[in-house]
Design an enzyme around this catalytic site. Structure first.
Site, PDB file in Angstrom:
ATOM      1  N   HIS A 132       1.147  -1.286   0.246  1.00 40.45           N
ATOM      2  CA  HIS A 132      -0.013  -0.104   0.251  1.00 40.45           C
ATOM      3  C   HIS A 132       0.930   1.167   0.005  1.00 40.45           C
ATOM      4  O   HIS A 132       2.301   0.953   0.662  1.00 40.45           O
ATOM      5  CB  HIS A 132      -0.829  -0.007   1.262  1.00 40.45           C
ATOM      6  CG  HIS A 132      -1.531   1.384   1.844  1.00 40.45           C
ATOM      7  ND1 HIS A 132      -1.747   2.428   1.478  1.00 40.45           N
ATOM      8  CD2 HIS A 132      -3.430   0.635   0.964  1.00 40.45           C
ATOM      9  CE1 HIS A 132      -2.778   2.829   1.670  1.00 40.45           C
ATOM     10  NE2 HIS A 132      -3.410   2.510   1.450  1.00 40.45           N
ATOM     11  N   ASP A 209       3.216  -3.517   8.379  1.00 41.01           N
ATOM     12  CA  ASP A 209       2.336  -3.190   7.974  1.00 41.01           C
ATOM     13  C   ASP A 209       1.447  -4.209   8.233  1.00 41.01           C
ATOM     14  O   ASP A 209       0.557  -5.394   7.544  1.00 41.01           O
ATOM     15  CB  ASP A 209       1.901  -2.598   6.656  1.00 41.01           C
ATOM     16  CG  ASP A 209       0.476  -2.030   6.273  1.00 41.01           C
ATOM     17  OD1 ASP A 209      -0.118  -1.833   6.883  1.00 41.01           O
ATOM     18  OD2 ASP A 209       0.364  -1.156   4.947  1.00 41.01           O
ATOM     19  N   GLN A 212      -4.189  -5.506   6.982  1.00 41.99           N
ATOM     20  CA  GLN A 212      -5.065  -6.094   6.423  1.00 41.99           C
ATOM     21  C   GLN A 212      -5.314  -7.729   7.174  1.00 41.99           C
ATOM     22  O   GLN A 212      -6.276  -8.263   7.491  1.00 41.99           O
ATOM     23  CB  GLN A 212      -5.244  -6.140   5.348  1.00 41.99           C
ATOM     24  CG  GLN A 212      -5.108  -5.170   4.152  1.00 41.99           C
ATOM     25  CD  GLN A 212      -6.521  -4.273   4.136  1.00 41.99           C
ATOM     26  OE1 GLN A 212      -7.472  -5.399   4.648  1.00 41.99           O
ATOM     27  NE2 GLN A 212      -6.932  -3.162   4.051  1.00 41.99           N
ATOM     28  N   LYS A 235     -10.501  -1.016  10.366  1.00 48.95           N
ATOM     29  CA  LYS A 235     -10.949  -1.735   9.492  1.00 48.95           C
ATOM     30  C   LYS A 235     -11.333  -3.172  10.252  1.00 48.95           C
ATOM     31  O   LYS A 235     -11.036  -3.881   9.357  1.00 48.95           O
ATOM     32  CB  LYS A 235      -9.144  -2.025   8.859  1.00 48.95           C
ATOM     33  CG  LYS A 235      -9.352  -0.933   7.260  1.00 48.95           C
ATOM     34  CD  LYS A 235      -8.107  -1.102   6.460  1.00 48.95           C
ATOM     35  CE  LYS A 235      -7.049   0.115   6.031  1.00 48.95           C
ATOM     36  NZ  LYS A 235      -8.297   0.539   5.019  1.00 48.95           N
ATOM     37  N   CYS A 373      -4.969   2.164  -3.693  1.00 52.64           N
ATOM     38  CA  CYS A 373      -3.255   2.707  -3.441  1.00 52.64           C
ATOM     39  C   CYS A 373      -2.266   1.798  -3.356  1.00 52.64           C
ATOM     40  O   CYS A 373      -1.499   1.966  -2.764  1.00 52.64           O
ATOM     41  CB  CYS A 373      -3.707   3.413  -1.349  1.00 52.64           C
ATOM     42  SG  CYS A 373      -4.795   4.637  -1.736  1.00 52.64           S
TER      43      CYS A 373
END
Length: 415
Positions: A132, A209, A212, A235, A373
């Site tokens: 991302h 990261d 997700q 999220k 993104c």
């Protein structure tokens, strides 16, 4: 001696769960909503909405700035979210958890407070092609200011990271390695433990990261072995403007503040300021107090369901949706990794992704179209955009069927 069988994973009561999410019962353009844009943001259960509402109705005050009852209640709620997050990621201490507005702020904090003071010309930051923009652009900005460079490890046609190439690129000039736990476009799950092990061998800190990953799988930063882990609240059922950075304490103690202002200090004089210890050193100003009350509620909701049950249901739903999409004429699916979370990105021959998404919306279906993104990833696959259906544990096979039916109607208008 026979091993004991694994305990059965109890199925989810989907109807009861869906009743907890008010927005799922609404209609869009006169059609029942099918919300398949969960990788963008999740819907919120009543318990989260009520936690935010309760803060403003009963506890609204600023944190750490008053000794009156409301101030103490607001502070307890805010710090309770830190405790919940520390438990959620299995931190060794609550002081390793910095409350942020989300993953973007968390990564920028590491970029400017950890990386910027350490980088020099000739140094490098390693990331991957599937990242991302939030795990690319901050590194480019600090690299430009220091004369460092940003390198990207490749992926294969299935959307799997070529791990051996990533490891080969962990050369001596790399001062920080970065990788997404789960791709927001492909659903690919990256082997964080293996990558972290190789980074430790070379003395290279690793940032993950986890935006997700956190909504779909149990996070254990101690087991993963990384140095930094960033997550986003909105999220994973929590309000927007919430998230966290977990970091090893030795890094936090060595990092200067990123933002300056109130509540991140011990003493301010014009001849110098003494900063607070982590985590408060990195939390200047008035935070999103109500949002973090909601985030604590979101974590409780997920924990009450249990990740084993959640994951079993989502993986079954992913298999069902993937099979249904594969059977569409002229379909091209992006991302066939060996291990995936419930995301399917695809294109249909002769139909632009944005046109598809616009017309699907008229059928009550919410999906994401565009570059997500992730421009470098789109360039890798040679497409400007994809259509992305991202699922959550409150979605159903009946909704997948409705989605496929809606695609059939839309295709007649475009192809």
């Amino acid at each position: 001696m026979n091993a004991k069988p694994e305990p059965a994973v109890l199925p989810l009561d989907i109807e009861r769960i869906r009743a907890d999410f008010p927005l799922l019962s609404r209609t869009v353009h006169g059609k029942p909503l099918i919300y398949f844009d969960n990788a963008n943001t999740s819907q919120k259960p009543v318990s989260v909405i009520e936690a935010v509402d309760r803060h403003y109705r009963q506890h609204n005050a600023n944190v750490a700035r008053a000794v009156h009852q409301l101030g103490e209640e607001a502070t307890a709620s805010y710090e309770g979210a830190r405790d919940a997050l520390a438990r959620f990621v299995n931190a060794t201490s609550r002081d390793e958890v910095i409350l942020t507005s989300g993953t973007t702020q968390a990564i920028n904090l590491v970029a400017y407070s950890y990386a910027l003071p350490r980088l020099k010309p000739g140094d490098a930051i390693l990331t991957t092609v599937m990242e991302h923009h939030a795990n690319i652009v901050p590194w480019q900005l600090v690299a430009e200011r220091t004369g460092a460079t940003v390198k990207a490890a490749p992926i294969d046609a299935n959307g799997d990271l070529i791990v051996e190439k990533y490891v080969e690129m962990l050369t001596p000039e790399v001062k920080l390695a970065c990788v997404g736990h789960v791709s927001n476009v492909l659903g690919t799950v990256n082997p964080i433990r293996e990558i972290a092990r190789e980074c430790r061998k070379r003395g290279i800190p690793l940032l993950v990261d986890g935006s997700q990953a956190a909504p779909h799988r149990r996070i254990d930063v101690q087991a993963l072995g990384c140095d930094f882990y960033a997550i986003t609240g909105h999220k994973m059922l929590a309000p927007t403007g919430t998230g966290a950075l977990w970091a090893k304490r030795e890094h936090l103690m060595a990092m200067p503040p990123f933002f300056g202002g109130g509540e991140m200090i011990r003493e301010v004089r014009f001849d110098g300021t003494v900063f607070a210890d982590p985590p408060h050193r990195f939390e200047a100003g008035t935070p999103n107090i109500a949002g973090f009350a909601g985030m604590a509620a979101a974590i409780r909701y997920i924990e009450d369901i249990g990740f084993d049950r959640l994951k079993a249901y989502e993986q079954d739903l992913l298999a069902y949706a993937t099979n249904a999409i594969e059977n569409l004429p002229g379909v091209r699916i992006f991302g066939r990794a060996k291990e995936k979370e419930p995301v399917v990105s695809f294109l249909l021959e002769g139909a632009h992704a944005n046109d598809m998404a616009t017309l699907l919306d008229l059928q009550g279906v919410a999906v994401r179209s565009g570059h997500h993104c992730a421009h470098p990833l789109m360039h890798f696959f040679g497409v400007p955009a994809t259509l992305r259906a991202s699922l959550a544990f409150y979605n159903t096979k009946a909704e997948v069927d409705g989605f496929i039916e809606a695609i059939g109607k839309v295709r007649k208008l475009l192809v």
